[in-house]
Design an enzyme around this catalytic site. Structure first.
Site, PDB file in Angstrom:
ATOM      1  N   VAL A 126       0.884  -1.157   0.000  1.00  0.00           N
ATOM      2  CA  VAL A 126       0.000   0.000   0.000  1.00  0.00           C
ATOM      3  C   VAL A 126       0.923   1.208   0.000  1.00  0.00           C
ATOM      4  O   VAL A 126       1.673   1.433   0.956  1.00  0.00           O
ATOM      5  CB  VAL A 126      -0.932  -0.002   1.229  1.00  0.00           C
ATOM      6  CG1 VAL A 126      -1.787   1.261   1.246  1.00  0.00           C
ATOM      7  CG2 VAL A 126      -1.815  -1.242   1.215  1.00  0.00           C
ATOM      8  N   SER A 127       0.889   1.967  -1.077  1.00  0.00           N
ATOM      9  CA  SER A 127       1.889   3.018  -1.286  1.00  0.00           C
ATOM     10  C   SER A 127       1.831   4.082  -0.200  1.00  0.00           C
ATOM     11  O   SER A 127       0.821   4.252   0.490  1.00  0.00           O
ATOM     12  CB  SER A 127       1.676   3.672  -2.656  1.00  0.00           C
ATOM     13  OG  SER A 127       1.770   2.722  -3.688  1.00  0.00           O
ATOM     14  N   ALA A 128       2.940   4.822  -0.065  1.00  0.00           N
ATOM     15  CA  ALA A 128       3.013   5.900   0.917  1.00  0.00           C
ATOM     16  C   ALA A 128       1.939   6.943   0.622  1.00  0.00           C
ATOM     17  O   ALA A 128       1.757   7.340  -0.537  1.00  0.00           O
ATOM     18  CB  ALA A 128       4.395   6.540   0.887  1.00  0.00           C
TER      19      ALA A 128
END
Length: 413
Positions: free
Chosen positions: A75-77
């Site tokens: 889950v990307s930043a």
């Protein structure tokens, strides 16, 4: 209230407040609809195996799958998600409401944010090659109340539904090339947002389609786990000293022993002779250097180094995770660390090794001064199909990929 005792709601609100402030510090203004989506979607529901304080860190991706030591899904930043959604909304006339969106790379969280942005008259389809990833995304989306997002397990290198078009395609995995399927599925004047490895460096490019061509509208620094499937491309690393490597993203041939022998020679340091304020943004300088090195017929590579090699003085790169470098027969040269003054200003420098080090370092700082003298022009990326004749390309630096020809130009500041 500490992060250990704060509620999910408090941490969520604080994360979004931080994202808004961080964008303002970069000279960006977060679009109100993007902020509203970020405040609406509970990120911790998409990171159920992580602590709340980890789920709501604005600067941190959450890895959701590894193969060995390699992260293959995350889950990307939040800061990066927010900037890419802003890129998408800015590039599409009228914004995202009512649009039909394809997301490539399924973590679930970004798809939920997109669902908020497109509203009841829009649609979101998210696709991933990994069944485990899509099953997880489906479960998280359902738990968060977004069960109207279509989740598909497939290789996005091919069209999902031939004949269907999307107003926006947003890619959330690192790509090396632009698949023809992506352009084919974009509506005319549609937007593609993709983290593309370009001249050895990854940027999130927001590009608009006109016919069979794409032209960038904006770009941001970023990093993502690499794409899998038919369009996967392996990045090679060549060791030139203990803890010092060249990252080769294209089909480059490097004599590592020869480069290592150059690096072993005493360095020559050159300075641009400028005084820049601390908030000067240098993100576009590296692509400028790449284009100038290539256009001069020299070989452009990216230097990376472990902290131990930097501490030992073997190299002094501007950024140890990826610094532009030039290879000559008689010199190895790269952008070096900054030189700070007592007035809290800084100068730009280049460090070179080898018999031709003085000339090589002088050339590189000359390129830096030219970029500053031009006002720090921004890069524009043009993507054309492979096989496009040279005469039909815009004037710029050309990079040939498997499916496409990339041309890098710069806009006057």
């Amino acid at each position: 209230m500490s992060a250990d005792t704060a509620s999910g709601e408090d941490l969520h609100a604080a994360m979004v407040d931080q994202l808004v402030a961080d964008q303002a510090d970069k000279g960006l203004i977060m679009r109100p609809e993007v902020e509203a989506a970020l405040r609406s979607v509970p990120r911790h529901l998409f990171t159920p195996d992580s602590a709340l304080r980890e789920a709501y860190r604005a600067d941190q991706a959450v890895v959701t799958k590894r193969v060995g030591d390699e992260a293959v899904s995350s889950v990307s930043a939040p800061w990066l998600i927010a900037e890419m959604l802003g890129q998408a909304a800015d590039a599409i006339d009228g914004g995202l409401a009512g649009r039909h969106v394809l997301e490539i790379g399924s973590g679930g969280y970004n798809a939920a944010l997109l669902r908020e942005l497109v509203g009841p008259s829009g649609s979101v389809t998210t696709v991933d090659i990994d069944r485990e990833v899509t099953d997880r995304a489906t479960a998280c989306l359902t738990a968060a109340g977004y069960d109207d997002v279509a989740v598909v397990c497939a290789d996005a290198e091919r069209q999902l539904d031939p004949g269907r078009s999307y107003d926006l395609i947003i890619v959330t995995v690192g790509a090396w090339d632009i698949s023809p399927a992506w352009t084919a599925q974009l509506a005319e004047n549609g937007t593609l947002v993709v983290p593309l490895r370009t001249f050895g460096m990854t940027r999130s490019w927001a590009m608009r389609r006109t016919g069979d061509r794409l032209v960038s509208h904006s770009q941001r620094l970023c990093g993502f786990v690499s794409m899998q499937g038919a369009d996967a491309h392996e990045v090679r690393y060549v060791d030139i000293a203990d803890g010092v490597h060249l990252r080769l993203d294209e089909d480059q041939q490097v004599n590592q022993d020869a480069v290592g022998e150059l690096l072993a020679q005493p360095p020559v340091q050159a300075w641009a002779g400028v005084s820049l304020p601390p908030r000067t943004v240098l993100a576009d300088l590296d692509l400028w250097l790449a284009s100038r090195i290539i256009d001069a017929g020299q070989q452009f590579v990216v230097l990376t180094a472990q902290q131990e090699a930097v501490d030992a003085g073997v190299v002094a790169p501007a950024w140890r995770f990826g610094t532009p470098a030039a290879l000559h027969n008689d010199a190895f040269c790269y952008r070096s660390t900054l030189r700070w003054t007592d007035e809290d200003m800084f100068d730009l420098g280049a460090r070179a090794h080898g018999p031709g080090a003085t000339a090589a370092a002088g050339r590189m700082v000359g390129h830096m001064r030219a970029w500053l003298d031009a006002g720090g022009p921004s890069p524009v990326l043009h993507v054309l199909p492979a096989g496009t004749p040279d005469g039909d390309l815009p004037a710029g630096t050309v990079l040939d990929k498997r499916h496409s020809r990339l041309v890098l130009t710069f806009t006057p500041a």
